[in-house]
Design a protein around this motif. Structure first.
Motif, PDB file in Angstrom:
ATOM      1  N   ILE A  89       0.868  -1.180   0.000  1.00 39.60           N
ATOM      2  CA  ILE A  89       0.000   0.000   0.000  1.00 39.60           C
ATOM      3  C   ILE A  89       0.901   1.226   0.000  1.00 39.60           C
ATOM      4  CG2 ILE A  89      -1.792   1.276   1.236  1.00 39.60           C
ATOM      5  CD1 ILE A  89      -2.662  -1.511   0.215  1.00 39.60           C
ATOM      6  N   SER A  90       0.630   2.172  -0.913  1.00 37.85           N
ATOM      7  CA  SER A  90       1.468   3.364  -1.000  1.00 37.85           C
ATOM      8  C   SER A  90       0.623   4.627  -0.904  1.00 37.85           C
ATOM      9  CB  SER A  90       2.264   3.340  -2.308  1.00 37.85           C
ATOM     10  OG  SER A  90       1.386   3.269  -3.401  1.00 37.85           O
ATOM     11  N   GLU A  91       1.306   5.771  -0.991  1.00 39.95           N
ATOM     12  CA  GLU A  91       0.634   7.074  -0.944  1.00 39.95           C
ATOM     13  C   GLU A  91      -0.520   7.085  -1.950  1.00 39.95           C
ATOM     14  OE1 GLU A  91       1.156   9.654   1.092  1.00 39.95           O
ATOM     15  OE2 GLU A  91       2.864   8.683   2.072  1.00 39.95           O
ATOM     16  N   GLY A  92      -1.584   7.740  -1.578  1.00 44.44           N
ATOM     17  CA  GLY A  92      -2.758   7.815  -2.432  1.00 44.44           C
ATOM     18  C   GLY A  92      -3.853   6.857  -2.004  1.00 44.44           C
ATOM     19  N   ALA A  93      -3.555   5.927  -1.100  1.00 42.25           N
ATOM     20  CA  ALA A  93      -4.574   5.013  -0.576  1.00 42.25           C
ATOM     21  C   ALA A  93      -5.548   5.817   0.291  1.00 42.25           C
ATOM     22  CB  ALA A  93      -3.924   3.898   0.223  1.00 42.25           C
ATOM     23  N   PHE A  94      -6.793   5.397   0.302  1.00 41.53           N
ATOM     24  CA  PHE A  94      -7.802   6.147   1.046  1.00 41.53           C
ATOM     25  C   PHE A  94      -8.883   5.232   1.580  1.00 41.53           C
ATOM     26  CE2 PHE A  94      -9.006   5.964  -3.360  1.00 41.53           C
ATOM     27  CZ  PHE A  94     -10.383   5.756  -3.356  1.00 41.53           C
ATOM     28  N   ASP A 112      -7.573  10.072   4.008  1.00 43.27           N
ATOM     29  CA  ASP A 112      -6.287   9.652   3.464  1.00 43.27           C
ATOM     30  C   ASP A 112      -5.712   8.584   4.395  1.00 43.27           C
ATOM     31  OD1 ASP A 112      -3.282   9.700   3.346  1.00 43.27           O
ATOM     32  OD2 ASP A 112      -3.720  11.030   1.665  1.00 43.27           O
ATOM     33  N   LEU A 113      -5.569   7.369   3.892  1.00 37.45           N
ATOM     34  CA  LEU A 113      -5.121   6.254   4.723  1.00 37.45           C
ATOM     35  C   LEU A 113      -3.716   6.472   5.265  1.00 37.45           C
ATOM     36  CD1 LEU A 113      -5.622   3.461   5.917  1.00 37.45           C
ATOM     37  CD2 LEU A 113      -4.915   2.479   3.740  1.00 37.45           C
ATOM     38  N   CYS A 114      -2.812   6.941   4.431  1.00 37.28           N
ATOM     39  CA  CYS A 114      -1.429   7.135   4.883  1.00 37.28           C
ATOM     40  C   CYS A 114      -1.322   8.220   5.949  1.00 37.28           C
ATOM     41  CB  CYS A 114      -0.522   7.440   3.691  1.00 37.28           C
ATOM     42  SG  CYS A 114      -0.370   6.016   2.574  1.00 37.28           S
ATOM     43  N   SER A 123       3.715   4.458   8.752  1.00 38.33           N
ATOM     44  CA  SER A 123       3.883   5.231   7.530  1.00 38.33           C
ATOM     45  C   SER A 123       3.695   4.361   6.298  1.00 38.33           C
ATOM     46  CB  SER A 123       5.266   5.890   7.501  1.00 38.33           C
ATOM     47  OG  SER A 123       6.277   4.906   7.481  1.00 38.33           O
ATOM     48  N   CYS A 124       3.414   5.017   5.196  1.00 38.15           N
ATOM     49  CA  CYS A 124       3.353   4.358   3.897  1.00 38.15           C
ATOM     50  C   CYS A 124       4.732   4.457   3.272  1.00 38.15           C
ATOM     51  CB  CYS A 124       2.322   5.036   2.987  1.00 38.15           C
ATOM     52  SG  CYS A 124       0.618   4.625   3.429  1.00 38.15           S
ATOM     53  N   PRO A 125       5.151   3.527   2.478  1.00 34.48           N
ATOM     54  CA  PRO A 125       4.375   2.378   2.019  1.00 34.48           C
ATOM     55  C   PRO A 125       4.341   1.266   3.071  1.00 34.48           C
ATOM     56  CG  PRO A 125       6.548   2.321   1.026  1.00 34.48           C
ATOM     57  CD  PRO A 125       6.463   3.591   1.843  1.00 34.48           C
ATOM     58  N   LEU A 126       3.254   0.464   3.001  1.00 33.52           N
ATOM     59  CA  LEU A 126       3.150  -0.744   3.806  1.00 33.52           C
ATOM     60  C   LEU A 126       3.527  -1.905   2.900  1.00 33.52           C
ATOM     61  CD1 LEU A 126      -0.248  -0.286   5.674  1.00 33.52           C
ATOM     62  CD2 LEU A 126       2.039  -0.052   6.619  1.00 33.52           C
ATOM     63  N   LYS A 154      -6.676   1.222  -2.667  1.00 34.75           N
ATOM     64  CA  LYS A 154      -5.370   1.693  -3.114  1.00 34.75           C
ATOM     65  C   LYS A 154      -5.595   2.899  -4.021  1.00 34.75           C
ATOM     66  CE  LYS A 154      -2.183  -1.049  -4.476  1.00 34.75           C
ATOM     67  NZ  LYS A 154      -1.344  -2.063  -5.104  1.00 34.75           N
ATOM     68  N   GLU A 155      -4.515   3.572  -4.382  1.00 38.75           N
ATOM     69  CA  GLU A 155      -4.610   4.759  -5.231  1.00 38.75           C
ATOM     70  C   GLU A 155      -5.231   4.448  -6.591  1.00 38.75           C
ATOM     71  OE1 GLU A 155      -0.929   2.619  -6.072  1.00 38.75           O
ATOM     72  OE2 GLU A 155      -1.815   3.266  -4.183  1.00 38.75           O
TER      73      GLU A 155
END
Length: 172
Positions: A89-94, A112-114, A123-126, A154-155
């Motif tokens: 999971i990276s930035e942009g996940a919600f 915003d999940l991150c 922190s992201c990424p997971l 995910k994003e």
């Protein structure tokens, strides 16, 4: 410990703690669970069920426990769980959260999940793999019983998981 659950469970357990960080354009308007659609209880001791069970999900939740069960207004809620994440999971996940009191929609927000993970010192990424967590969440003294649906994406809009709960509170 790393945890995608922290943001999801915080949304499930503390309606007043949900904060919107960013509104994202979504391909849907109403995220309510179809009451006729099948759900699967999350193993453990909690009021949480997995929704969208016919859809491909990136998180397999192995167990979830809450204490006290049922939650108490104005008290700390201890949450513990474990799952397996099939993709990073990276930035942009919600997370899309909808909270209802009966037929009345109290909250419909995009989180915003991150950013939520950062509030829990994660922190992201997971990375993909086993995820374990333990967290205490302070519940407000004034919180109504509610139904909640939280869908994490995910994003690229692929579904991480869908959780739903009907939460009743006992008095402390």
């Amino acid at each position: 410990m790393k945890s995608i659950f922290v943001a999801l469970i915080a949304a499930l357990s503390a309606v007043s703690a949900v904060s919107v960080q960013q509104q994202l354009p979504l391909p849907f308007d109403d995220i309510s669970v179809n009451k006729a659609a099948p759900t699967k209880p999350v193993p453990g001791e909690s009021p949480v069920a997995i929704c969208d069970i016919d859809a491909s999900q990136l998180l397999d939740i192995r167990y979830l426990k809450i204490n006290p069960n049922p939650p108490q207004k104005g008290a700390d809620l201890y949450i513990e769980g474990e799952g397996y994440l099939y993709e990073p999971i990276s930035e942009g996940a919600f997370v899309e959260v909808e909270v209802r009191y009966g037929f009345i929609r109290l909250v419909k927000e995009t989180i915003d999940l991150c950013e939520q993970l950062e509030k829990a010192d994660k922190s992201c990424p997971l990375d993909k793999g086993v995820i374990k967590f333990a967290k205490s969440v302070e519940l407000p003294g004034e919180i109504p019983p509610y139904n909640v649906v939280a869908r994490a994406y995910k994003e690229d809009f692929s579904e991480i998981t869908c959780l739903q709960a009907s939460v009743e509170f006992s008095r402390s």
